[in-house]
Write a protein that holds these residues in place. Structure first.
Motif, PDB file in Angstrom:
ATOM      1  N   HIS A 170      35.380  31.095  10.959  1.00 19.89           N
ATOM      2  CA  HIS A 170      34.861  32.446  11.180  1.00 19.89           C
ATOM      3  C   HIS A 170      34.816  32.718  12.671  1.00 19.89           C
ATOM      4  CE1 HIS A 170      31.167  34.852  12.258  1.00 19.89           C
ATOM      5  NE2 HIS A 170      31.822  35.737  11.526  1.00 19.89           N
ATOM      6  N   MET A 171      35.211  33.921  13.068  1.00 21.87           N
ATOM      7  CA  MET A 171      35.093  34.331  14.462  1.00 21.87           C
ATOM      8  C   MET A 171      34.159  35.527  14.556  1.00 21.87           C
ATOM      9  SD  MET A 171      37.956  35.657  17.233  1.00 21.87           S
ATOM     10  CE  MET A 171      38.668  34.037  17.556  1.00 21.87           C
ATOM     11  N   ASP A 172      33.102  35.364  15.350  1.00 27.94           N
ATOM     12  CA  ASP A 172      32.211  36.473  15.679  1.00 27.94           C
ATOM     13  C   ASP A 172      32.860  37.224  16.831  1.00 27.94           C
ATOM     14  OD1 ASP A 172      30.257  38.179  16.620  1.00 27.94           O
ATOM     15  OD2 ASP A 172      28.658  36.689  16.651  1.00 27.94           O
ATOM     16  N   GLY A 173      33.426  38.369  16.518  1.00 29.13           N
ATOM     17  CA  GLY A 173      34.124  39.170  17.518  1.00 29.13           C
ATOM     18  C   GLY A 173      33.331  40.387  17.937  1.00 29.13           C
ATOM     19  N   ALA A 174      32.047  40.187  18.219  1.00 31.43           N
ATOM     20  CA  ALA A 174      31.202  41.305  18.642  1.00 31.43           C
ATOM     21  C   ALA A 174      31.775  42.015  19.860  1.00 31.43           C
ATOM     22  CB  ALA A 174      29.787  40.820  18.939  1.00 31.43           C
ATOM     23  N   ARG A 175      32.452  41.235  20.729  1.00 34.47           N
ATOM     24  CA  ARG A 175      33.090  41.804  21.920  1.00 34.47           C
ATOM     25  C   ARG A 175      34.583  41.436  21.943  1.00 34.47           C
ATOM     26  NH1 ARG A 175      27.940  39.919  23.939  1.00 34.47           N
ATOM     27  NH2 ARG A 175      26.690  41.663  24.745  1.00 34.47           N
ATOM     28  N   LEU A 176      35.203  41.355  20.796  1.00 33.95           N
ATOM     29  CA  LEU A 176      36.588  40.900  20.747  1.00 33.95           C
ATOM     30  C   LEU A 176      37.506  41.774  21.599  1.00 33.95           C
ATOM     31  CD1 LEU A 176      38.490  38.777  19.390  1.00 33.95           C
ATOM     32  CD2 LEU A 176      39.133  40.616  17.817  1.00 33.95           C
ATOM     33  N   ALA A 177      37.242  43.072  21.658  1.00 35.96           N
ATOM     34  CA  ALA A 177      38.081  43.955  22.473  1.00 35.96           C
ATOM     35  C   ALA A 177      38.085  43.512  23.927  1.00 35.96           C
ATOM     36  CB  ALA A 177      37.599  45.397  22.361  1.00 35.96           C
ATOM     37  N   VAL A 198      38.245  34.524   8.822  1.00 39.19           N
ATOM     38  CA  VAL A 198      37.430  35.734   8.695  1.00 39.19           C
ATOM     39  C   VAL A 198      36.980  36.156  10.091  1.00 39.19           C
ATOM     40  CG1 VAL A 198      35.333  36.767   7.754  1.00 39.19           C
ATOM     41  CG2 VAL A 198      36.608  35.110   6.387  1.00 39.19           C
ATOM     42  N   LEU A 199      37.130  37.446  10.377  1.00 39.82           N
ATOM     43  CA  LEU A 199      36.732  38.004  11.672  1.00 39.82           C
ATOM     44  C   LEU A 199      35.698  39.084  11.469  1.00 39.82           C
ATOM     45  CD1 LEU A 199      37.204  38.605  14.784  1.00 39.82           C
ATOM     46  CD2 LEU A 199      38.886  40.292  14.009  1.00 39.82           C
ATOM     47  N   ILE A 215      36.959  41.522   8.626  1.00 39.21           N
ATOM     48  CA  ILE A 215      38.353  41.391   8.223  1.00 39.21           C
ATOM     49  C   ILE A 215      38.535  40.016   7.607  1.00 39.21           C
ATOM     50  CG2 ILE A 215      40.758  41.535   8.962  1.00 39.21           C
ATOM     51  CD1 ILE A 215      39.815  43.078  11.426  1.00 39.21           C
ATOM     52  N   LEU A 216      38.809  40.011   6.309  1.00 40.50           N
ATOM     53  CA  LEU A 216      39.028  38.771   5.587  1.00 40.50           C
ATOM     54  C   LEU A 216      40.529  38.604   5.429  1.00 40.50           C
ATOM     55  CD1 LEU A 216      36.430  40.420   3.758  1.00 40.50           C
ATOM     56  CD2 LEU A 216      35.995  37.977   3.690  1.00 40.50           C
ATOM     57  N   PHE A 217      41.115  37.713   6.231  1.00 43.82           N
ATOM     58  CA  PHE A 217      42.563  37.575   6.236  1.00 43.82           C
ATOM     59  C   PHE A 217      43.077  36.964   4.941  1.00 43.82           C
ATOM     60  CE2 PHE A 217      41.410  37.656  10.786  1.00 43.82           C
ATOM     61  CZ  PHE A 217      42.105  38.808  11.141  1.00 43.82           C
ATOM     62  N   ASP A 218      42.190  36.305   4.195  1.00 42.75           N
ATOM     63  CA  ASP A 218      42.491  35.891   2.828  1.00 42.75           C
ATOM     64  C   ASP A 218      41.954  36.978   1.901  1.00 42.75           C
ATOM     65  OD1 ASP A 218      42.648  34.859   0.283  1.00 42.75           O
ATOM     66  OD2 ASP A 218      41.526  33.025   0.708  1.00 42.75           O
ATOM     67  N   PRO A 219      42.828  37.819   1.353  1.00 48.05           N
ATOM     68  CA  PRO A 219      42.331  38.938   0.532  1.00 48.05           C
ATOM     69  C   PRO A 219      41.583  38.486  -0.704  1.00 48.05           C
ATOM     70  CG  PRO A 219      44.718  38.691   0.306  1.00 48.05           C
ATOM     71  CD  PRO A 219      44.299  37.779   1.427  1.00 48.05           C
ATOM     72  N   GLY A 220      41.743  37.216  -1.070  1.00 51.77           N
ATOM     73  CA  GLY A 220      41.013  36.709  -2.219  1.00 51.77           C
ATOM     74  C   GLY A 220      39.509  36.704  -2.025  1.00 51.77           C
ATOM     75  N   LEU A 221      39.057  36.798  -0.775  1.00 51.08           N
ATOM     76  CA  LEU A 221      37.623  36.837  -0.492  1.00 51.08           C
ATOM     77  C   LEU A 221      37.057  38.252  -0.534  1.00 51.08           C
ATOM     78  CD1 LEU A 221      37.567  34.380   2.566  1.00 51.08           C
ATOM     79  CD2 LEU A 221      36.762  33.890   0.248  1.00 51.08           C
ATOM     80  N   GLY A 222      37.927  39.246  -0.674  1.00 55.24           N
ATOM     81  CA  GLY A 222      37.507  40.628  -0.540  1.00 55.24           C
ATOM     82  C   GLY A 222      36.517  41.083  -1.584  1.00 55.24           C
TER      83      GLY A 222
END
Length: 355
Positions: A170-177, A198-199, A215-222
């Motif tokens: 998992h990546m916490d992208g609170a400031r990913l930009a 997961v981001l 953003i769950l890059f594995d759609p199976g988690l959606g």
């Protein structure tokens, strides 16, 4: 001279205009509207991930905690840095939404831990088998809480250790930009291509009124995330207002321009602090600067109107005037060069008064 937090910055004008436009008439609720569908598609396109499951929430805590709930069972362990936001600033929400999972805290400079330390921690978990929590997930923050950026190669090295052990990243992208603006790489290269599963994509600190995306890059988690979001009370009925923010934010690269400006203001602050004899304590890779200055300098800056936070908390009011106290200064997309110049001028005057 507002440097307390990028959370306190105003909404970007283009985002505010998009919110006003979204307010024209009724629309289907709970994300069934065309604006939400378009915003989710724009997020997938930005990350070159057409199959990803994307869900919007209003807060970063909800985004992180619900995401980890999809990755970690109640008997699981999440490995993260000791300074990670999920460990220090979310009031037990990750533990709550996972049903009681354990956070295993790792150390390392500037908010990063090494692949080797992670591998050792995973290997040392559950020595008594069923009597212990089990390895489940790894979480990193990019940029870190100390303002350092993980590069794609560094992310990939952590992901490799996690995946070899059967754990998700998992990546916490609170400031990913801000990280992307610093590195100049694509969103895909810094996330799923590097092994992120997961981001949580933060926008509130970078010009949005209040919107985060998972953003769950594995759609199976959606589907699981969708159910957890509703059960946790984080499914907004008027989803279009969250979607409008992301739609405007991602259009024409606005999110990266806003982040690049905040980064540039932090660089100006860092250079000025270093020139005054207070070099940054961590890499200034994004929009945060940590520095230690004597108490007397802090008093002069505060008297001049500067707003920022001591770190990790307010020190006692009484103390030696030359005692060094650490502070954190954060720039936002709305930070003006005049504010930085005024701060550095006040810093210079504080030094002159001592001399």
């Amino acid at each position: 001279m507002w440097f307390e937090s990028d959370n306190g910055g105003p909404v970007a004008p283009a985002v505010m205009a998009a919110l006003a436009a979204a307010n024209d008439g009724p629309a289907p609720a709970y994300g069934a509207d065309a604006l939400t569908a378009g915003a989710l598609a724009r997020i997938r396109a930005a990350f070159e991930a057409p199959a990803a499951a994307v869900h919007l929430v209003a807060t970063g805590t909800a985004a992180n905690a619900l995401a980890l709930g999809c990755l970690c069972p109640p008997w699981g362990t999440v490995y993260c840095h000791a300074a990670a936001h999920i460990a220090t600033d979310e009031c037990g929400a990750p533990e709550f939404y996972t049903g009681g999972a354990k956070l295993r805290l790792l150390e390392g400079p500037s908010g990063k831990f090494s692949p080797g330390d992670l591998a050792c921690a995973i290997a040392a978990t559950a020595p008594a088998g069923v009597h212990n929590t089990q390895p489940a997930a790894v979480s990193i923050t990019n940029p870190t809480e100390a303002g350092a950026v993980w590069t794609p190669g560094e992310v990939a090295a952590i992901a490799s250790v996690a995946h070899q052990a059967g754990l998700r990243l998992h990546m916490d992208g609170a400031r990913l930009a801000n990280a992307l603006a610093r590195l100049g790489c694509s969103p895909a290269d810094l996330t799923w291509r590097a092994g992120v599963d997961v981001l949580t994509l933060g926008g509130t600190k970078n010009g949005l009124m209040g919107a985060e995306a998972v953003i769950l890059f594995d759609p199976g988690l959606g589907q699981e995330f969708a159910l957890r979001r509703k059960r946790g009370g984080h499914l907004p009925s008027k989803m279009r207002y969250l979607a409008a923010q992301f739609d405007a934010w991602l259009a024409d690269g606005l999110w990266l321009r806003l982040a690049a400006h905040a980064n540039a203001m932090a660089q100006d602050l860092a250079r000025g602090l270093a020139a005054a004899g207070h070099p940054p304590l961590h890499p200034v890779d994004a929009n945060m600067v940590f520095a230690a200055m004597p108490r007397r300098v802090h008093r002069a800056l505060r008297a001049a109107g500067a707003r920022y936070l001591f770190w990790p908390g307010d020190p006692p009011e009484a103390g030696a005037e030359d005692e060094p106290l650490m502070c954190r200064l954060v720039c936002s997309p709305a930070t003006r060069r005049e504010e930085v110049a005024a701060f550095l001028d006040a810093l210079s005057r504080a030094g002159d008064a001592r001399a």
